[in-house]
Design a protein around this motif. Structure first.
Motif, PDB file in Angstrom:
ATOM      1  N   THR A  27       0.831  -1.198   0.000  1.00  0.00           N
ATOM      2  CA  THR A  27       0.000   0.000   0.000  1.00  0.00           C
ATOM      3  C   THR A  27       0.869   1.253   0.000  1.00  0.00           C
ATOM      4  N   VAL A  28       0.496   2.189  -0.843  1.00  0.00           N
ATOM      5  CA  VAL A  28       1.214   3.454  -0.960  1.00  0.00           C
ATOM      6  C   VAL A  28       0.201   4.589  -0.905  1.00  0.00           C
ATOM      7  N   VAL A  29       0.462   5.577  -0.086  1.00  0.00           N
ATOM      8  CA  VAL A  29      -0.355   6.789  -0.073  1.00  0.00           C
ATOM      9  C   VAL A  29       0.486   7.931  -0.633  1.00  0.00           C
ATOM     10  N   VAL A  30      -0.123   8.680  -1.547  1.00  0.00           N
ATOM     11  CA  VAL A  30       0.543   9.824  -2.163  1.00  0.00           C
ATOM     12  C   VAL A  30      -0.193  11.090  -1.733  1.00  0.00           C
ATOM     13  N   VAL A  31       0.544  12.011  -1.149  1.00  0.00           N
ATOM     14  CA  VAL A  31      -0.033  13.293  -0.737  1.00  0.00           C
ATOM     15  C   VAL A  31       0.559  14.380  -1.639  1.00  0.00           C
ATOM     16  N   LEU A  32      -0.268  14.887  -2.543  1.00  0.00           N
ATOM     17  CA  LEU A  32       0.180  15.929  -3.469  1.00  0.00           C
ATOM     18  C   LEU A  32      -0.172  17.315  -2.931  1.00  0.00           C
ATOM     19  N   LYS A  33       0.221  18.341  -3.669  1.00  0.00           N
ATOM     20  CA  LYS A  33      -0.128  19.711  -3.283  1.00  0.00           C
ATOM     21  C   LYS A  33      -1.533  20.082  -3.753  1.00  0.00           C
ATOM     22  N   ASP A  34      -1.962  19.431  -4.848  1.00  0.00           N
ATOM     23  CA  ASP A  34      -3.194  19.861  -5.494  1.00  0.00           C
ATOM     24  C   ASP A  34      -3.642  18.739  -6.427  1.00  0.00           C
ATOM     25  N   LEU A  35      -4.937  18.632  -6.676  1.00  0.00           N
ATOM     26  CA  LEU A  35      -5.441  17.676  -7.664  1.00  0.00           C
ATOM     27  C   LEU A  35      -6.373  18.343  -8.672  1.00  0.00           C
ATOM     28  N   TYR A  39      -1.215  20.530 -14.114  1.00  0.00           N
ATOM     29  CA  TYR A  39       0.088  19.933 -13.803  1.00  0.00           C
ATOM     30  C   TYR A  39      -0.066  18.731 -12.878  1.00  0.00           C
ATOM     31  N   TRP A  40      -0.795  18.899 -11.784  1.00  0.00           N
ATOM     32  CA  TRP A  40      -0.920  17.824 -10.802  1.00  0.00           C
ATOM     33  C   TRP A  40      -1.820  16.697 -11.289  1.00  0.00           C
ATOM     34  N   ARG A  41      -2.739  16.994 -12.166  1.00  0.00           N
ATOM     35  CA  ARG A  41      -3.555  15.916 -12.748  1.00  0.00           C
ATOM     36  C   ARG A  41      -2.708  15.032 -13.663  1.00  0.00           C
ATOM     37  N   ILE A  42      -1.708  15.627 -14.318  1.00  0.00           N
ATOM     38  CA  ILE A  42      -0.804  14.827 -15.151  1.00  0.00           C
ATOM     39  C   ILE A  42       0.108  13.983 -14.266  1.00  0.00           C
ATOM     40  N   VAL A  43       0.587  14.560 -13.154  1.00  0.00           N
ATOM     41  CA  VAL A  43       1.343  13.764 -12.178  1.00  0.00           C
ATOM     42  C   VAL A  43       0.487  12.582 -11.719  1.00  0.00           C
ATOM     43  N   GLU A  44      -0.776  12.850 -11.407  1.00  0.00           N
ATOM     44  CA  GLU A  44      -1.695  11.800 -10.950  1.00  0.00           C
ATOM     45  C   GLU A  44      -1.831  10.699 -12.002  1.00  0.00           C
ATOM     46  N   ALA A  45      -1.925  11.076 -13.276  1.00  0.00           N
ATOM     47  CA  ALA A  45      -2.042  10.078 -14.346  1.00  0.00           C
ATOM     48  C   ALA A  45      -0.827   9.163 -14.368  1.00  0.00           C
ATOM     49  N   GLY A  46       0.366   9.731 -14.190  1.00  0.00           N
ATOM     50  CA  GLY A  46       1.577   8.913 -14.145  1.00  0.00           C
ATOM     51  C   GLY A  46       1.597   7.984 -12.953  1.00  0.00           C
ATOM     52  N   ILE A  88       5.200  12.061  -0.909  1.00  0.00           N
ATOM     53  CA  ILE A  88       4.630  13.376  -0.644  1.00  0.00           C
ATOM     54  C   ILE A  88       5.324  14.463  -1.441  1.00  0.00           C
ATOM     55  N   SER A  89       4.527  15.412  -1.911  1.00  0.00           N
ATOM     56  CA  SER A  89       5.049  16.649  -2.468  1.00  0.00           C
ATOM     57  C   SER A  89       4.777  17.742  -1.435  1.00  0.00           C
ATOM     58  N   PRO A  90       5.729  18.006  -0.560  1.00  0.00           N
ATOM     59  CA  PRO A  90       5.467  18.927   0.548  1.00  0.00           C
ATOM     60  C   PRO A  90       5.323  20.373   0.084  1.00  0.00           C
ATOM     61  N   ASP A 107       9.034   3.059  10.676  1.00  0.00           N
ATOM     62  CA  ASP A 107       9.628   2.276   9.578  1.00  0.00           C
ATOM     63  C   ASP A 107       8.824   2.387   8.284  1.00  0.00           C
ATOM     64  N   ILE A 108       8.260   3.556   8.026  1.00  0.00           N
ATOM     65  CA  ILE A 108       7.552   3.823   6.767  1.00  0.00           C
ATOM     66  C   ILE A 108       8.453   4.707   5.909  1.00  0.00           C
ATOM     67  N   PRO A 109       8.995   4.183   4.815  1.00  0.00           N
ATOM     68  CA  PRO A 109       9.854   4.995   3.949  1.00  0.00           C
ATOM     69  C   PRO A 109       9.086   6.185   3.376  1.00  0.00           C
ATOM     70  N   VAL A 110       9.767   7.316   3.247  1.00  0.00           N
ATOM     71  CA  VAL A 110       9.168   8.539   2.717  1.00  0.00           C
ATOM     72  C   VAL A 110       9.904   8.957   1.445  1.00  0.00           C
ATOM     73  N   PHE A 111       9.128   9.110   0.355  1.00  0.00           N
ATOM     74  CA  PHE A 111       9.653   9.605  -0.911  1.00  0.00           C
ATOM     75  C   PHE A 111       9.194  11.056  -1.061  1.00  0.00           C
ATOM     76  N   LEU A 112      10.086  11.949  -1.475  1.00  0.00           N
ATOM     77  CA  LEU A 112       9.703  13.309  -1.816  1.00  0.00           C
ATOM     78  C   LEU A 112       9.501  13.396  -3.321  1.00  0.00           C
ATOM     79  N   LEU A 113       8.389  13.980  -3.712  1.00  0.00           N
ATOM     80  CA  LEU A 113       8.013  14.089  -5.130  1.00  0.00           C
ATOM     81  C   LEU A 113       7.896  15.560  -5.512  1.00  0.00           C
ATOM     82  N   ASP A 114       8.539  15.960  -6.598  1.00  0.00           N
ATOM     83  CA  ASP A 114       8.431  17.309  -7.171  1.00  0.00           C
ATOM     84  C   ASP A 114       9.188  18.364  -6.374  1.00  0.00           C
TER      85      ASP A 114
END
Length: 310
Positions: A27-35, A39-46, A88-90, A107-114
């Motif tokens: 399971t992965v949760v992605v927290v973006l800045k906007d939907l 721009y962010w809808r294209i990120v969401e598509a990817g 997350i895109s903080p 122990d939950i790895p955190v990826f920074l996006l954008d």
């Protein structure tokens, strides 16, 4: 000993997935800045394509009205859910880190996006090298002008280094080309009317300006409107590669722009999740690339992005 300590965190992550139910997807949760924005809808598509291709159970959420406080509240709720990985895109990285540290404690790895941050505990950053993007923007604008010409740089970034990094890169390229930067405005107001007033002030104060670099396409498009109102025709370089900007290039109104790759950014994030799940080492910085969009490739890029937004 050093090598064993470096590998150990990834081994722990990999083992945590081995002991999951054989039928249970990571399971992965992605927290973006906007939907809502393009721009962010294209990120969401990817991201969604990545979830499908790599058999990941993914959830994508974002605050409304670009609310930083709401994004922090979302992180608190996600922490309770205990996903296998957080992406997350903080909005304001400095203020998000204390909460993100609590994910690491569980122990939950955190990826920074954008949006990157010099935070040692991130697993990786996936996105644009903003200094490199700025360099390419500066080189593109410089190619349209002559040494000695005057230009302006404008940006909006109150608590994030993105705009300043892009301006830093653009400044290096423009100086190399002998172009004079007569106005450099960071942290202009984010309201369109205020942005318009700031750009008008630059034009009136520096009437010899021959080009503009903006750190996002919202600024670029407002700058284009101001230039049209003043009867001026000059190159305006943005950074997001939004459809409105690309259409102006295809119509011959602008010579070109620099574009991030939001779809690739989203897809690469999930591909990297799969690698971490499999216990592979991943780089701390994964560059999603920058494209130069001109008349020759604008139509192809526009058609692709429109498909992703359906």
């Amino acid at each position: 000993m050093v090598k064993r300590l470096f590998v150990l965190p990834l081994v722990i992550v990999a083992l945590s997935f081995i002991f999951k139910s054989i039928d249970e997807k990571p399971t992965v949760v992605v927290v973006l800045k906007d939907l809502d924005s393009e721009y962010w809808r294209i990120v969401e598509a990817g991201l969604r394509k990545g979830f499908e291709d790599f058999d990941i159970e993914g959830e994508i959420i974002a605050p409304t009205n670009l609310s930083f406080l709401e994004q922090v509240d979302m992180l608190e709720r996600v922490l309770i859910e205990k996903p296998d990985i957080l992406i997350i895109s903080p909005m304001y990285p400095n203020y998000s880190i204390p909460t993100l540290e609590r994910f690491i404690e569980k122990d939950i790895p955190v990826f920074l996006l954008d949006t990157d941050h010099q935070w040692d505990n991130k697993t990786t950053y996936i996105g644009t090298d903003n200094v490199a993007l700025g360099r390419r923007a500066g080189a593109l604008l410089g190619s349209q002008l002559q040494p000695g010409n005057e230009v302006a740089l404008i940006g909006v970034d109150l608590y994030s280094p993105v705009a300043s990094e892009r301006m830093q890169g653009a400044t290096l390229s423009l100086e190399d080309a002998g172009i004079e930067i007569v106005a450099k405005k960071v942290n202009v107001y984010s309201e369109p009317l205020k942005i318009k007033e700031e750009i008008e002030k630059i034009i009136e104060t520096h009437p010899k300006v021959k080009g503009i670099i903006a750190t996002n396409d919202t600024l670029s498009l407002i700058a284009f409107e101001v230039m049209a109102a003043y009867g001026l025709n000059m190159p305006i370089i943005g950074t997001d590669g939004t459809n409105d900007m690309i259409e102006l290039i295809e119509e011959g109104e602008l010579p070109g722009t620099v574009a991030q790759n939001p779809y690739d950014m989203g897809y690469l994030s999930v591909e990297t999740v799969k690698k971490v799940i499999n216990g592979e080492n991943v780089d701390k910085h994964i560059d999603s690339g920058v494209d130069i969009i001109i008349k020759g490739n604008a139509k192809q890029r526009l058609e692709f992005q429109k498909r992703m937004l359906k």
